[in-house]
Design an enzyme around this catalytic site. Structure first.
Site, PDB file in Angstrom:
ATOM      1  N   GLU A 253      -0.604   9.587   1.608  1.00  0.00           N
ATOM      2  CA  GLU A 253      -1.518  10.192   2.338  1.00  0.00           C
ATOM      3  C   GLU A 253      -1.709   9.708   3.584  1.00  0.00           C
ATOM      4  OE1 GLU A 253      -5.834  10.406   1.764  1.00  0.00           O
ATOM      5  OE2 GLU A 253      -5.544  12.621   1.976  1.00  0.00           O
ATOM      6  N   ASP A 254      -1.732   8.419   3.853  1.00  0.00           N
ATOM      7  CA  ASP A 254      -1.987   8.057   5.019  1.00  0.00           C
ATOM      8  C   ASP A 254      -0.942   8.032   6.140  1.00  0.00           C
ATOM      9  OD1 ASP A 254      -4.754   7.295   4.626  1.00  0.00           O
ATOM     10  OD2 ASP A 254      -3.719   5.455   3.358  1.00  0.00           O
TER      11      ASP A 254
ATOM     12  N   ASP B 267       0.953  -1.355  -0.021  1.00  0.00           N
ATOM     13  CA  ASP B 267      -0.002   0.112   0.049  1.00  0.00           C
ATOM     14  C   ASP B 267       0.978   1.081  -0.008  1.00  0.00           C
ATOM     15  OD1 ASP B 267      -2.728  -0.843   0.011  1.00  0.00           O
ATOM     16  OD2 ASP B 267      -2.387  -1.776   1.942  1.00  0.00           O
TER      17      ASP B 267
ATOM     18  N   ARG C 136       0.970  -1.461   7.094  1.00  0.00           N
ATOM     19  CA  ARG C 136       1.428  -0.072   6.568  1.00  0.00           C
ATOM     20  C   ARG C 136       2.649   0.635   7.729  1.00  0.00           C
ATOM     21  NH1 ARG C 136      -2.888   3.130   3.666  1.00  0.00           N
ATOM     22  NH2 ARG C 136      -0.906   3.886   2.779  1.00  0.00           N
TER      23      ARG C 136
ATOM     24  N   HIS D 229     -12.099   5.564   5.285  1.00  0.00           N
ATOM     25  CA  HIS D 229     -11.502   6.821   5.993  1.00  0.00           C
ATOM     26  C   HIS D 229     -12.503   8.009   6.102  1.00  0.00           C
ATOM     27  CE1 HIS D 229      -7.306   5.111   4.725  1.00  0.00           C
ATOM     28  NE2 HIS D 229      -7.506   5.116   6.079  1.00  0.00           N
TER      29      HIS D 229
ATOM     30  N   CYS E  30      -5.292  10.138  -1.666  1.00  0.00           N
ATOM     31  CA  CYS E  30      -4.431   9.060  -1.035  1.00  0.00           C
ATOM     32  C   CYS E  30      -3.462   8.903  -1.502  1.00  0.00           C
ATOM     33  CB  CYS E  30      -5.039   7.887  -0.562  1.00  0.00           C
ATOM     34  SG  CYS E  30      -5.867   7.092  -1.923  1.00  0.00           S
TER      35      CYS E  30
HETATM   36  C1  CIR Z   1      -5.484   0.643   2.873  1.00  0.00           C
HETATM   37  O1  CIR Z   1      -6.834  -0.236   3.261  1.00  0.00           O
HETATM   38  O2  CIR Z   1      -4.894   1.101   3.723  1.00  0.00           O
HETATM   39  C2  CIR Z   1      -5.366   0.565   1.392  1.00  0.00           C
HETATM   40  N1  CIR Z   1      -5.383  -0.380   0.597  1.00  0.00           N
HETATM   41  C3  CIR Z   1      -5.916   1.733   0.668  1.00  0.00           C
HETATM   42  C4  CIR Z   1      -5.727   3.249   1.346  1.00  0.00           C
HETATM   43  C5  CIR Z   1      -6.389   4.438   0.850  1.00  0.00           C
HETATM   44  N2  CIR Z   1      -5.988   5.752   1.579  1.00  0.00           N
HETATM   45  C6  CIR Z   1      -6.497   6.632   1.549  1.00  0.00           C
HETATM   46  O3  CIR Z   1      -7.655   6.628   0.829  1.00  0.00           O
HETATM   47  N3  CIR Z   1      -5.978   7.711   2.183  1.00  0.00           N
END
Ligand code: CIR
Length: 254
Positions: free
Chosen positions: A65-66, A60, A85, A160, A247
C-alpha cells in the site's frame, strides 16, 4: 471487478522499520500463513489477485500500500518516507502499469500510501513522519486537473493517517480520535475505536464489508452494532511489523 495487488512476506521481515512499537521476534512461517489467509479472504470477496515478485532483501516489501496511490484516473507511485523502503516502488510501478497511467512523486517529496485516505474526490494526506508538504504540493499539481482536492491532515502518535482513520462503509469512518481529529473529514457517520484498542482504526473496505483484525473484539462490537459486515483475520505477526489490513494490498478497480 477488483484486482488486489499483493506481495509475499520477505524472509527479512524481522528487520522491518518500526516507529511506535517495540521490536519482537517475528515468526516468518506464521506471517506467511496469515498472509496466505489474507489472500484467500480477498479472493473469497471477489478480488482477482496479482502477486508481485518477492523481495527477500526488502523487509517491508509486503506492505505494498505504501508504494502507490491508485485512483480511477491514474496511479501515483510514491516516494516512501523511510529510505529503506524506496527500492520497493519500481516493481509496484511495473505491476500497476498495465492498469493505470502512472505519475511519480519526486524528491524532496516523501509520502507513504498509508498516509492517503481517498474519500470521493478528496485525498486526505497525513502530515506524518513519512509524508511531507513537498509531496502534498506535488499531489495537488498532479490531481487538480482530474478534479481532486488534496488536504493535509495532522496526525499524532501513530505511523500513518490510515493507522488513525479508515473508511468502514459509505461515508462512514472508523477513527481513533486520540490520533486524528475526526471533524476534518466531514463524514456522515463516525465510529470511534474502543479506547482500549488504539490500533483498531485500520479496516479494509470492500463491497462485501470490511476485512478486519481479529485482535480488536471491542471495536468489532461497535462496528457490528452499526451494521458493518466484518470478515475477521488474524494478522498478529504482521502487526509486529507495524502493519495492518490496508497496508498489505493495493486494490485496483478493473
Ligand atoms: C514501516 O514502518 O514502514 C513498516 N514496518 C510498516 C508499514 C505499514 N504500512 C501501512 O500501514 N500502510
Amino acid at each position: 471487478m477488483k484486482t488486489a495487488i499483493l506481495r509475499g512476506v520477505s524472509a527479512s521481515l524481522g528487520r522491518c522499520e518500526l516507529t511506535h512499537i517495540a521490536r519482537e521476534p517475528i515468526d516468518i512461517g506464521i506471517a506467511r500463513a496469515q498472509h496466505r489467509e489474507y489472500e484467500r479472504l480477498l479472493r473469497s470477496l471477489g478480488c482477482s489477485i496479482v502477486l508481485l515478485p518477492e523481495e527477500p532483501d526488502l523487509p517491508d516489501a509486503v506492505f505494498v500500500e505504501d508504494a502507490a496511490v491508485v485512483l480511477p484516473e491514474l496511479a501515483i507511485i510514491t516516494r516512501p518516507g523511510a529510505p529503506s523502503r524506496r527500492p520497493e516502488v519500481s516493481s509496484v510501478a511495473a505491476g500497476l502499469a498495465r492498469y493505470r497511467r502512472l505519475a511519480t512523486i519526486e524528491a524532496p517529496g516523501t509520502v507513504d500510501g498509508g498516509d492517503v485516505l481517498v474519500m470521493g474526490k478528496t485525498l486526505f494526506v497525513g502530515e506524518s513522519q513519512r509524508s511531507n508538504r513537498h509531496a502534498i504540493e506535488q499531489l495537488v499539481a498532479l490531481l487538480t486537473p482530474s478534479g481532486y482536492a488534496v488536504r493535509g491532515v495532522p496526525v499524532n502518535g501513530c505511523l500513518h493517517l490510515k493507522s488513525a482513520v479508515t473508511l468502514c462503509g459509505q461515508d462512514m469512518l472508523l477513527v481513533n480520535p486520540a490520533w486524528v481529529d475526526p471533524g476534518v473529514f466531514g463524514a456522515r457517520t463516525v465510529i470511534e475505536v474502543d479506547p482500549t484498542e488504539p490500533h483498531a482504526a485500520n479496516a479494509l473496505l470492500l463491497d462485501g464489508g470490511i476485512i478486519y483484525p481479529a485482535a480488536y473484539p471491542r471495536t468489532q462490537e461497535r462496528l457490528r452494532a452499526r451494521g458493518v459486515v466484518l470478515h475477521t483475520i488474524d494478522l498478529s505477526e504482521l502487526a509486529k511489523a507495524e502493519g495492518a489490513v490496508t497496508c498489505c494490498s493495493l486494490i485496483v478497480e478493473t
